[in-house]
Design a protein around this motif. Structure first.
Motif, mmCIF file in Angstrom:
data_model
loop_
_atom_site.group_PDB
_atom_site.id
_atom_site.type_symbol
_atom_site.label_atom_id
_atom_site.label_comp_id
_atom_site.label_asym_id
_atom_site.label_seq_id
_atom_site.Cartn_x
_atom_site.Cartn_y
_atom_site.Cartn_z
ATOM 1 N N THR A 161 -36.001 -47.498 -25.543
ATOM 2 C CA THR A 161 -36.477 -48.427 -26.555
ATOM 3 C C THR A 161 -37.594 -49.296 -25.984
ATOM 4 O O THR A 161 -37.668 -49.527 -24.767
ATOM 5 C CB THR A 161 -35.343 -49.340 -27.054
ATOM 6 O OG1 THR A 161 -34.815 -50.073 -25.930
ATOM 7 C CG2 THR A 161 -34.229 -48.526 -27.687
ATOM 8 N N GLY B 245 -38.586 -52.925 -27.105
ATOM 9 C CA GLY B 245 -38.232 -53.982 -28.030
ATOM 10 C C GLY B 245 -37.338 -53.408 -29.125
ATOM 11 O O GLY B 245 -36.380 -52.686 -28.851
ATOM 12 N N PRO B 246 -37.661 -53.662 -30.387
ATOM 13 C CA PRO B 246 -36.828 -53.136 -31.483
ATOM 14 C C PRO B 246 -37.088 -51.663 -31.785
ATOM 15 O O PRO B 246 -36.318 -51.037 -32.514
ATOM 16 C CB PRO B 246 -37.229 -54.015 -32.672
ATOM 17 C CG PRO B 246 -38.653 -54.404 -32.378
ATOM 18 C CD PRO B 246 -38.725 -54.565 -30.876
ATOM 19 N N LYS B 247 -38.168 -51.092 -31.233
ATOM 20 C CA LYS B 247 -38.530 -49.708 -31.542
ATOM 21 C C LYS B 247 -37.754 -48.731 -30.664
ATOM 22 O O LYS B 247 -37.764 -48.848 -29.435
ATOM 23 C CB LYS B 247 -40.030 -49.488 -31.343
ATOM 24 C CG LYS B 247 -40.465 -48.033 -31.578
ATOM 25 C CD LYS B 247 -41.946 -47.855 -31.408
ATOM 26 C CE LYS B 247 -42.356 -46.394 -31.446
ATOM 27 N NZ LYS B 247 -41.927 -45.687 -32.665
#
Length: 331
Positions: A14, A16-18
């Protein structure tokens, strides 16, 4: 069991949020020529960077050439990254010789190999030019040489065809095939399905960070066999006659680009043998051309995406599968 050049188990990455790569497991057999396939942003480059230990997975494990990471096998690997990087002020021959020496080749042998390879790719005249003086296509070929000069066991090429004109794309395909025939494991990523279909014996498809399928190319294409024929009739009446041939389930017009309306796709009835139906058509309909239709990798990918519930992405994906690979972002 086939010995693995690369073994990936349950890898997740990942930013961050991705979620770039999600629960990926994959085995690349030694000696295979494997295409990493998918549109821009699919996770191909992230996967390659993890294989090369440039970045590391959040979870899961990766083995390369039987070792715990690429760092333990670095002199046995050749790598051409997506982001191109040459020492711009260095002369081409000196740059290649330097790279080879970093991989354990002595200075005189490194210089000899560099000169020989430059001649092979029609760049013998640039050996004393600075790297920054070369065109983009020339720089691409120089970086390919840098990846293979030390005769590695494993070659990883990220978007190797980017920036090459048709003649040099063909040259690159020939060089990659030559490395494969020499017994080396070759992996290249691309969003150009055409290149992979011409070269690979092994295919790995990724979409939105998840593995969609992998395996021998022939098995993949067989699995998604459309069970159809392409027929070009002598007359409009011939198209109508096709619908009455035993074993024909449906006749679809407008499927053969560049041909007239008499070129159609013939779908076979369930359980019918393609060769038998082909023979029936040839004996009852006047045709110009008839052949068993072979599914393409692009069609396979789109079908897999549809089955996974991503049918809405079809048109956007098609834009990424141009034969001439463009400049993409993270892939």
């Amino acid at each position: 069991m086939t010995e693995a050049a690369i073994r990936i188990d349950g890898v997740r990455k990942t930013f961050g949020p991705k979620v770039a790569v999600d629960g990926l497991s994959l085995v690349v057999p030694r000696g295979s020529l494997c295409g990493f396939i998918g549109p821009n942003g699919a996770g191909k480059t992230t996967t390659i960077r993890m294989i090369m230990s440039i970045i590391f997975p959040d979870t899961g494990s990766i083995q390369v050439l039987g070792k715990g990471s690429a760092l333990e096998s670095k002199d046995r690997i050749g790598y051409l990254p997506e982001e191109r990087g040459l020492y711009k002020k260095m002369k081409v021959g000196a740059f290649l010789a330097y790279v080879a020496q970093l991989k354990g080749i002595n200075a005189s042998e490194a210089s000899r190999r560099a000169a020989s390879w430059l001649q092979r790719v029609e760049l013998g005249g640039v050996i004393n030019k600075r790297c920054e003086e070369l065109s983009k296509g020339m720089q691409q070929k120089v970086q390919f040489i840098a990846a293979v000069l030390h005769e590695p066991e494993l070659i990883i090429l990220d978007e190797v065809f980017s920036g090459l004109d048709p003649m040099n794309r063909r040259l690159m395909r020939d060089l990659i095939d030559e490395q494969h025939r020499a017994g080396r494991t070759v992996i290249f990523s691309t969003h150009a399905m055409f290149e992979a279909e011409q070269l690979c014996d092994q295919i790995f498809m990724i979409h939105q960070g998840r593995k969609m399928l992998d395996g021998p190319l022939t098995d993949v294409l067989e699995q998604f066999d459309t069970r159809s024929l392409v027929v070009e009739t002598q007359s409009d009446e011939g198209v109508q006659q096709l619908r009455n041939v035993e074993g024909v389930a449906e006749v679809i017009t407008g499927t053969d680009r560049g041909a007239d309306k008499r070129a159609v796709q013939v779908l076979l009835s369930e359980g019918e043998n393609a060769q038998r139906v082909l023979a029936r058509i040839a004996s009852t309909v006047s045709v110009k051309r008839i052949e068993v239709r072979r599914v393409s990798l692009e069609e396979v990918f789109l079908e897999v995406v549809r089955r996974s519930g991503g049918g809405e992405v079809d048109e956007r994906l098609l834009a990424g599968f141009a034969v001439s690979s463009g400049e993409g972002g993270e892939s």
